[in-house]
Structures are given as structure tokens and as C-alpha cells.
Design a protein around this motif. Structure first.
Motif, PDB file in Angstrom:
ATOM      1  N   ARG A 103      14.397   4.561  52.774  1.00 54.51           N
ATOM      2  CA  ARG A 103      14.664   5.939  52.353  1.00 54.51           C
ATOM      3  C   ARG A 103      15.523   6.604  53.415  1.00 54.51           C
ATOM      4  NH1 ARG A 103      10.995   8.977  49.109  1.00 54.51           N
ATOM      5  NH2 ARG A 103      11.224  10.629  50.642  1.00 54.51           N
ATOM      6  N   ASN A 104      16.663   7.125  53.004  1.00 57.02           N
ATOM      7  CA  ASN A 104      17.559   7.844  53.907  1.00 57.02           C
ATOM      8  C   ASN A 104      17.705   9.258  53.357  1.00 57.02           C
ATOM      9  OD1 ASN A 104      18.776   5.334  55.550  1.00 57.02           O
ATOM     10  ND2 ASN A 104      18.637   4.798  53.389  1.00 57.02           N
ATOM     11  N   ASP A 105      16.969  10.197  53.955  1.00 56.75           N
ATOM     12  CA  ASP A 105      16.838  11.536  53.383  1.00 56.75           C
ATOM     13  C   ASP A 105      18.173  12.263  53.267  1.00 56.75           C
ATOM     14  OD1 ASP A 105      14.164  11.136  53.130  1.00 56.75           O
ATOM     15  OD2 ASP A 105      13.575  12.310  54.886  1.00 56.75           O
ATOM     16  N   PRO A 106      18.266  13.191  52.305  1.00 57.20           N
ATOM     17  CA  PRO A 106      19.516  13.917  52.072  1.00 57.20           C
ATOM     18  C   PRO A 106      20.015  14.662  53.300  1.00 57.20           C
ATOM     19  CG  PRO A 106      18.010  14.236  50.235  1.00 57.20           C
ATOM     20  CD  PRO A 106      17.240  13.538  51.302  1.00 57.20           C
ATOM     21  N   GLN A 107      21.335  14.638  53.451  1.00 53.34           N
ATOM     22  CA  GLN A 107      22.027  15.425  54.459  1.00 53.34           C
ATOM     23  C   GLN A 107      23.034  16.319  53.748  1.00 53.34           C
ATOM     24  OE1 GLN A 107      23.283  13.243  58.057  1.00 53.34           O
ATOM     25  NE2 GLN A 107      22.199  11.468  57.228  1.00 53.34           N
ATOM     26  N   CYS A 108      23.438  17.379  54.426  1.00 53.64           N
ATOM     27  CA  CYS A 108      24.284  18.397  53.798  1.00 53.64           C
ATOM     28  C   CYS A 108      25.555  18.575  54.619  1.00 53.64           C
ATOM     29  CB  CYS A 108      23.508  19.713  53.709  1.00 53.64           C
ATOM     30  SG  CYS A 108      24.363  21.014  52.795  1.00 53.64           S
ATOM     31  N   LEU A 109      26.695  18.419  53.962  1.00 62.66           N
ATOM     32  CA  LEU A 109      27.994  18.559  54.609  1.00 62.66           C
ATOM     33  C   LEU A 109      28.741  19.716  53.952  1.00 62.66           C
ATOM     34  CD1 LEU A 109      30.243  17.423  56.507  1.00 62.66           C
ATOM     35  CD2 LEU A 109      30.940  15.965  54.598  1.00 62.66           C
ATOM     36  N   TRP A 110      29.125  20.734  54.749  1.00 50.31           N
ATOM     37  CA  TRP A 110      29.872  21.863  54.215  1.00 50.31           C
ATOM     38  C   TRP A 110      31.283  21.434  53.870  1.00 50.31           C
ATOM     39  CZ3 TRP A 110      34.259  24.406  56.171  1.00 50.31           C
ATOM     40  CH2 TRP A 110      34.593  25.611  55.532  1.00 50.31           C
ATOM     41  N   LEU A 111      31.747  21.810  52.669  1.00 48.76           N
ATOM     42  CA  LEU A 111      33.095  21.453  52.235  1.00 48.76           C
ATOM     43  C   LEU A 111      34.035  22.648  52.276  1.00 48.76           C
ATOM     44  CD1 LEU A 111      32.344  19.162  49.138  1.00 48.76           C
ATOM     45  CD2 LEU A 111      32.939  18.450  51.471  1.00 48.76           C
ATOM     46  N   SER A 112      33.599  23.784  51.696  1.00 47.60           N
ATOM     47  CA  SER A 112      34.491  24.934  51.643  1.00 47.60           C
ATOM     48  C   SER A 112      33.704  26.163  51.218  1.00 47.60           C
ATOM     49  CB  SER A 112      35.636  24.684  50.639  1.00 47.60           C
ATOM     50  OG  SER A 112      35.109  24.523  49.326  1.00 47.60           O
ATOM     51  N   GLY A 113      34.345  27.335  51.384  1.00 47.87           N
ATOM     52  CA  GLY A 113      33.801  28.572  50.846  1.00 47.87           C
ATOM     53  C   GLY A 113      32.794  29.262  51.743  1.00 47.87           C
ATOM     54  N   THR A 114      32.632  30.542  51.478  1.00 46.83           N
ATOM     55  CA  THR A 114      31.590  31.351  52.116  1.00 46.83           C
ATOM     56  C   THR A 114      30.908  32.119  50.989  1.00 46.83           C
ATOM     57  OG1 THR A 114      33.211  33.118  52.501  1.00 46.83           O
ATOM     58  CG2 THR A 114      32.858  31.542  54.287  1.00 46.83           C
ATOM     59  N   GLU A 115      30.222  33.177  51.323  1.00 42.47           N
ATOM     60  CA  GLU A 115      29.574  33.966  50.277  1.00 42.47           C
ATOM     61  C   GLU A 115      30.626  34.508  49.315  1.00 42.47           C
ATOM     62  OE1 GLU A 115      26.112  36.500  51.218  1.00 42.47           O
ATOM     63  OE2 GLU A 115      26.683  36.130  53.309  1.00 42.47           O
TER      64      GLU A 115
END
Length: 372
Positions: free
Chosen positions: A162-174
């Protein structure tokens, strides 16, 4: 009637075991090159290639650790420690149990390393035994191999069950941020590594990876849904309906394998005849299947949520050909095979049915990749 256990075989022979690990070292190097070619063709983005490359490197580290663990298999080490168990029918990869045991060993790696002699001390003892006793220091070699195994585990960054999810920012702000979520599992049903990449838009108040409530929930949800038998449509719709402020725009699933080899696996069908006819030299007797499933959002519809508010829901595009989209739950499915030149020549000559739509990547030891 055969059972799953009948499809699992050990590699108790020293030379066979080392050939197996050497074969996978080459195969995984080629896999990274194929991913780079797909980037050149704009089939994969730069971020996706970098993520996939990290998983391939992690797989390579897993195989390296296992090769250290079983380095002295078949030799008289003074104790029985088993041999690598692989799935000879469905995958050609090690069984899931191997990765589960490895994860347990990793949790105790530091404890083992504290009680073992250092690499230099073990080498000194080996030299003394060779010169003084004129004997092969097999037991010391075994101890050294286990030391190196635990050192690999302690370094980490391996591919686990099991390799838990990671999060990579691609673009955008609020008000909308775009992220690439990625995670991996080792499918226990078929003993194959499976990698997921999901592009999502985040309309939440806090950035997803910094959200102490949503991010743990997202990780737990995605891991619970990471089953090879689930369609991508089921996974994406479940995610979309569970998280009102997260909008899955694209979901991809990469199945790495099976690996076929006339020396190691019990393949059936056309691939068996291809590898038989190829009579490839050592190191080139293999073919690796690679399947990419893809699901894309086609449009957004609004759905009532409570009395006064509405939420966005994704409508996913399904494969329009022959109604297969409803059956596969994907927008598109691409089957690929990576193989050396000799097996490819045999494949081209035999031209078996079913392979016309399979994309072929032909590789050689010089690092070249050709696509057919």
C-alpha cells in the motif's frame, strides 16, 4: 482444479534467483524510458511522468531489497530461510505475501541493524576465514546479505503493498485549485503493481493537502477503493459523490505486468508460442504487458444539496465504440507490451490474433525504444 497456491512457485536455485532479479532490473529501466516516450507524444504530462518514474524507482528498490534477502538462496547457510515466491501464472512478479513480510521487516529494521555487525566488520571476518581456515565463509556471507537487506529497508522509498495517496499542486488558487493525486497498491488478486493518478479540482475553503479534516478522509477513501476489480467509473463517481468540494476531472490506472518469460512463467496462449519461437538469449527472454485505463470528465451537471444549495457533479465520458464504455467503465483503454528485439521479431512473424491493437515498444540494451 488448480488453486492460487498452485500458481505460486519458489526460486530455490541460486542462479535462477539471481537471473530473475537481473531480468527485472533491466525491465524496470526500460519502463522508465517508455514513460518518457509517452511524454514526448503528449500522452503523459511532465508531472505524470515524474510521478510514474518515482513509482518505477520504488519498484526497483523493492526488487533490490528482495535480491539482498535471497542472495544466498540455495546455499548452505546453517539455517533455512526460504526462497522468493513468485506468481508463475498471473503475473511473473513476486507474490503479495513477499511485500507484506517485507513491510513487517521494515518496521523492525533499525532493531535488527543495531544488533548486527557492521558491513566492514563482517568483511574483515570473511577475509580472516578465507585466509585462516581456507574455507568459503557462507554463513558470514548470509549475515552480510541480511545486513544489506535491512539497510535497504531502513532507507525507505520502496514500493509497498500500500502506497498512500500523495498530493501534487498543478495550478490555480482560490476559488479553484487543481491537484494531481497519486497512489499505488500491489493487487493481491493478481500480484501486480497498480498505480493511480487522479486530477481533481478543489473548491474547498482550505487547500486540500493542508486541510486536517478532508485530506485524511480523502486518503482513507481512495485506499479503500483501490481494488483491481472496481471500474474506474465506480471509483470516480464514488469519490465525486462523497466529497462535494472535490471534482475528479481525470482518473488513470496503470497495470504494470504481467511479465512473461519462458524461463520463469507458465504463460498460455499466443505469448507462449512467441517466446518459444524467439529462442532469445539470456536476459532477452521476456515480455512485459502494460495496460492504461483512462476516465475523463465530459461535462458538469448541478445537483441539489439540501434545501437551498447545489453542488457540481461530473458526467464522465465513456468509450463510444461498440458500447464498451458501459462494460469497461472507462473513456479509453490502451494495451501495450514492452519486449526485446528477438521476441518482437517472433511476434511479427507469427502475427497472432488479438495483438494487432496492442502497441509494441521494442527495447535494447543500449537504451533505445522503438514503437510499433
Amino acid at each position: 482444479m488448480t488453486t492460487a497456491a498452485d500458481d505460486h512457485r519458489g526460486l530455490p536455485d541460486t542462479q535462477a534467483s539471481r537471473r530473475y532479479f537481473a531480468k527485472f532490473e533491466k525491465i524496470l529501466a526500460h519502463l522508465g524510458r517508455v514513460a518518457a516516450m509517452l511524454h514526448v507524444e503528449k500522452r503523459l504530462t511532465k508531472d505524470e511522468v515524474e510521478v510514474l518514474t518515482r513509482y518505477v524507482i520504488a519498484l526497483n528498490l523493492t526488487f533490490r531489497a528482495l535480491s539482498m534477502k535471497y542472495l544466498l538462496v540455495g546455499r548452505d547457510t546453517g539455517q533455512f530461510f526460504g526462497s522468493l515466491t513468485m506468481d508463475v501464472k498471473d503475473s511473473g512478479f513476486p507474490t503479495t505475501t513477499e511485500l507484506l513480510v517485507m513491510a513487517n521487516d521494515a518496521a523492525q529494521a533499525d532493531q535488527h541493524l543495531r544488533t548486527m555487525l557492521s558491513v566492514d566488520a563482517l568483511k574483515d571476518q570473511m577475509v580472516a576465514e578465507i585466509i585462516g581456515d581456507q574455507a568459503i565463509p557462507t554463513r558470514l556471507q548470509f549475515t552480510l546479505s541480511q545486513r544489506l537487506y535491512y539497510e535497504e529497508l531502513a532507507r525507505g522509498k520502496l514500493y509497498w503493498a500500500r502506497n498512500d495517496p500523495q498530493c501534487l499542486w498543478l495550478s490555480g488558487t482560490e476559488p479553484r485549485r487543481r491537484y494531481l493525486l497519486h497512489w499505488g497498491v500491489y493487487d493481491s488478486q493478481v500480484n501486480l503493481p497498480t498505480i493511480y493518478l487522479m486530477e481533481v479540482e478543489d473548491s474547498g475553503r482550505n487547500a486540500l493537502p493542508k486541510d486536517d479534516r478532508r485530506w485524511p478522509e480523502v486518503q482513507a477513501h481512495l485506499m479503500a477503493q483501490s481494488l483491481g476489480g472496481l471500474k474506474l467509473l465506480t471509483i470516480a463517481q464514488g469519490f465525486d459523490e462523497t466529497f462535494d468540494d472535490l471534482h475528479p476531472k481525470r482518473l488513470r490506472r496503470f497495470h504494470i505486468g504481467p511479465m512473461y518469460s519462458h524461463s520463469f512463467t507458465q504463460q498460455s496462449g499466443p505469448i507462449r508460442e512467441v517466446l518459444e519461437q524467439a529462442r532469445a538469449p539470456e536476459g532477452q527472454d521476456w515480455a512485459l504487458a502494460w495496460t492504461l485505463e483512462e476516465l475523463e470528465s465530459e461535462r458538469v451537471r448541478q445537483e441539489k444539496s439540501g434545501w437551498f444549495s447545489k453542488v457540481d457533479r461530473e458526467v464522465f465520458a465513456l468509450d463510444p465504440f461498440a458500447g464498451r464504455g458501459a462494460e469497461t467503465g472507462t473513456t479509453a483503454t490502451e494495451r501495450m507490451v514492452i519486449l526485446p528485439e528477438r521476441p518482437f521479431q517472433a511476434l511479427a512473424e507469427l502475427n497472432p490474433p488479438g495483438f494487432a491493437t496492442v502497441r509494441k515498444f521494442v527495447v535494447n540494451d543500449a537504451g533505445q525504444v522503438l514503437s510499433y
